[in-house]
Design an enzyme around this catalytic site. Structure first.
Site, mmCIF file in Angstrom:
data_model
loop_
_atom_site.group_PDB
_atom_site.id
_atom_site.type_symbol
_atom_site.label_atom_id
_atom_site.label_comp_id
_atom_site.label_asym_id
_atom_site.label_seq_id
_atom_site.Cartn_x
_atom_site.Cartn_y
_atom_site.Cartn_z
ATOM 1 N N ASP A 118 -1.523 6.694 6.196
ATOM 2 C CA ASP A 118 -2.631 5.818 5.804
ATOM 3 C C ASP A 118 -2.902 4.909 7.004
ATOM 4 O O ASP A 118 -2.050 4.101 7.371
ATOM 5 C CB ASP A 118 -2.202 5.008 4.572
ATOM 6 C CG ASP A 118 -3.243 3.972 4.142
ATOM 7 O OD1 ASP A 118 -4.269 3.812 4.825
ATOM 8 O OD2 ASP A 118 -3.003 3.315 3.098
ATOM 9 N N TRP A 149 0.831 -1.212 0.000
ATOM 10 C CA TRP A 149 0.000 0.000 0.000
ATOM 11 C C TRP A 149 0.859 1.254 0.000
ATOM 12 O O TRP A 149 0.553 2.226 -0.684
ATOM 13 C CB TRP A 149 -0.982 -0.008 1.178
ATOM 14 C CG TRP A 149 -1.986 -1.111 1.066
ATOM 15 C CD1 TRP A 149 -2.172 -2.142 1.938
ATOM 16 C CD2 TRP A 149 -2.940 -1.311 0.005
ATOM 17 N NE1 TRP A 149 -3.173 -2.965 1.489
ATOM 18 C CE2 TRP A 149 -3.662 -2.483 0.315
ATOM 19 C CE3 TRP A 149 -3.249 -0.623 -1.164
ATOM 20 C CZ2 TRP A 149 -4.682 -2.981 -0.507
ATOM 21 C CZ3 TRP A 149 -4.262 -1.117 -1.989
ATOM 22 C CH2 TRP A 149 -4.960 -2.277 -1.649
ATOM 23 N N LYS A 152 -11.947 -1.811 6.698
ATOM 24 C CA LYS A 152 -11.203 -2.748 7.531
ATOM 25 C C LYS A 152 -11.744 -2.734 8.964
ATOM 26 O O LYS A 152 -11.965 -3.761 9.550
ATOM 27 C CB LYS A 152 -9.711 -2.413 7.554
ATOM 28 C CG LYS A 152 -9.098 -2.151 6.180
ATOM 29 C CD LYS A 152 -8.984 -3.396 5.306
ATOM 30 C CE LYS A 152 -8.839 -3.098 3.832
ATOM 31 N NZ LYS A 152 -7.644 -2.424 3.414
HETATM 32 C C1 LIG Z 1 -7.164 -1.899 2.063
HETATM 33 C C2 LIG Z 1 -6.148 -0.846 2.127
HETATM 34 C C3 LIG Z 1 -6.031 0.154 1.140
HETATM 35 C C4 LIG Z 1 -6.910 0.181 -0.091
HETATM 36 O O1 LIG Z 1 -8.192 0.582 0.208
HETATM 37 P P1 LIG Z 1 -9.244 0.837 -0.954
HETATM 38 O O2 LIG Z 1 -10.378 1.444 -0.211
HETATM 39 O O3 LIG Z 1 -9.552 -0.488 -1.566
HETATM 40 O O4 LIG Z 1 -8.651 1.765 -1.928
HETATM 41 C C5 LIG Z 1 -5.072 1.115 1.304
HETATM 42 N N1 LIG Z 1 -4.248 1.124 2.372
HETATM 43 C C6 LIG Z 1 -4.327 0.183 3.334
HETATM 44 C C7 LIG Z 1 -3.403 0.245 4.498
HETATM 45 C C8 LIG Z 1 -5.276 -0.832 3.242
HETATM 46 O O5 LIG Z 1 -5.339 -1.773 4.192
#
Ligand SMILES: *Cc1c(COP(=O)(O)O)cnc(C)c1O
Length: 360
Positions: A171, A101, A195
């Protein structure tokens, strides 16, 4: 009805009480005579939903008044572009690459300026967090970027990088609300909600007000300017109304659970049960350096691909689902987000012990 123990990395398990409440309110939300899906985002009743969701998140995370909270669309990945578009002034940013990511965010940022990879743990399949105490931070960096919890590899920061005065962007998609956060350590935090919080599609941005600018390059889409969204309280266009409503219910649930300190204690207890077993098992081993272990995502292997596959198959049949590891790590991964009950982890460990006895 029969619910499984869902160890999916995302979208993932949500609190059962929240799903029940959503079901109860499906046809008639609080006497409005309609579902939240059917109401105008400009109505008083919806305004209360989004305002309350924001306030509950502010309470939970103790978000200072000089930060805006934006409920946006496009998932976390959209922010990989929005962040550099909005925050690059000098056109330079430093990225710490601790997994897929972070790498995707880094690659996207290169479209809008000079993105530097100042540290990486790619040399050991991202199984650790690099030492970030004295990194070669660029003098003109507009920000330093991290992925706070690495969903795929199962590592997380226990200490924030020394950014040498630069703004930190994080993030937090896969560990938001899992433990207390000192928001003022960051210029911007974002998280895709699927998540730990709600249905996919919604992304929440928490941004320090002085970073919201209007002097952006002409190519920046109106919808991707934080200024547009902040000036319109996330209602510039139709927001993901129903998703935000579910997020709001989950915020209330976290409050009822005792807030983020209680959530952390709950998560540590769960993670400890699983890590303790991995450390004592002769068959299963964790894939991550102990000091960097995530509270949310726990990858593990047997060292034998056939045995891994057998385990996943038998676990699934026993009601422990979505345990197959990411293809880049192999083996298994148990994601034990906020809504995974302790019972789920205890029963999984009991199942693992039993599997180990029968197969060694
Ligand atoms: C799942 C995830 C993403 C991607 O999320 P989307 O909503 O599918 O774009 C980005 N960063 C992390 C840390 C993730 O776990």
């Amino acid at each position: 009805m029969s619910r499984v123990f869902n160890f999916s990395a995302g979208p993932s398990v949500l609190p059962e009480v929240v799903l029940k409440q959503a079901a109860e309110e499906m046809l008639d939300y609080k006497g409005s005579g309609m579902s939240v899906m059917e109401m105008s985002h400009r109505s008083k009743v919806y305004d209360n939903i989004i305002k309350e969701a924001e306030q509950d998140l502010r309470d939970l995370m103790d978000i200072p008044d000089n930060y805006k909270v934006l409920f946006l669309q496009g998932g976390a990945s959209q922010q990989f572009a929005a962040v550099p578009m909005n925050l690059m002034k000098n056109g330079v940013a430093d990225y710490i690459i601790t997994g897929q990511w972070a790498k995707k965010a880094y690659e996207e940022a290169q479209k809008y300026g000079k993105a530097n990879a100042i540290a990486s743990s790619a040399d050991k399949t991202f199984s650790y967090i690099p030492d970030c105490s004295d990194l070669p931070i660029s003098e003109d960096a507009d920000y330093v970027y991290i992925c706070h919890n690495n969903t795929i590899y199962g590592t997380s920061y226990k200490e924030l990088p020394n950014t040498k005065g630069k703004i930190l962007v994080a993030d937090m998609s896969s560990d938001i609300l899992s433990q207390p956060v000192n928001v003022s350590d960051y210029g911007l935090i974002f998280f895709g909600v699927q998540k730990n919080v709600g249905p996919a599609g919604v992304v929440v941005v928490i941004i320090r007000e002085d970073l919201i600018r209007d002097d952006l390059p002409a190519y920046v889409p109106t919808m991707l300017k934080y200024k547009t969204q902040a000036d319109n309280d996330s209602l510039y266009n139709t927001p993901p109304c129903y998703g935000i409503y579910i997020c709001g219910l989950v915020f209330k649930w976290v409050k009822e659970m005792g807030g983020l300190s209680a959530m952390k204690a709950h998560n540590e207890k769960k993670a400890q049960i699983l890590y303790n077993f991995l450390d004592s098992s002769k068959m299963f081993t964790g894939t991550v350096e102990k000091k960097d272990r995530s509270l949310m995502n726990v990858p593990f292997v047997t060292g034998n691909e056939e045995l891994d596959a057998k385990f996943v198959k038998e676990a699934t049949a026993a009601g422990f689902v979505n345990l197959k590891g990411h293809r880049t790590v192999g083996g298994m991964r148990a994601s034990i987000y906020n809504a995974m009950p302790i019972e789920g982890v205890e029963k999984l460990v009991a199942f693992m012990k039993d599997f180990e006895e029968k197969n060694s």
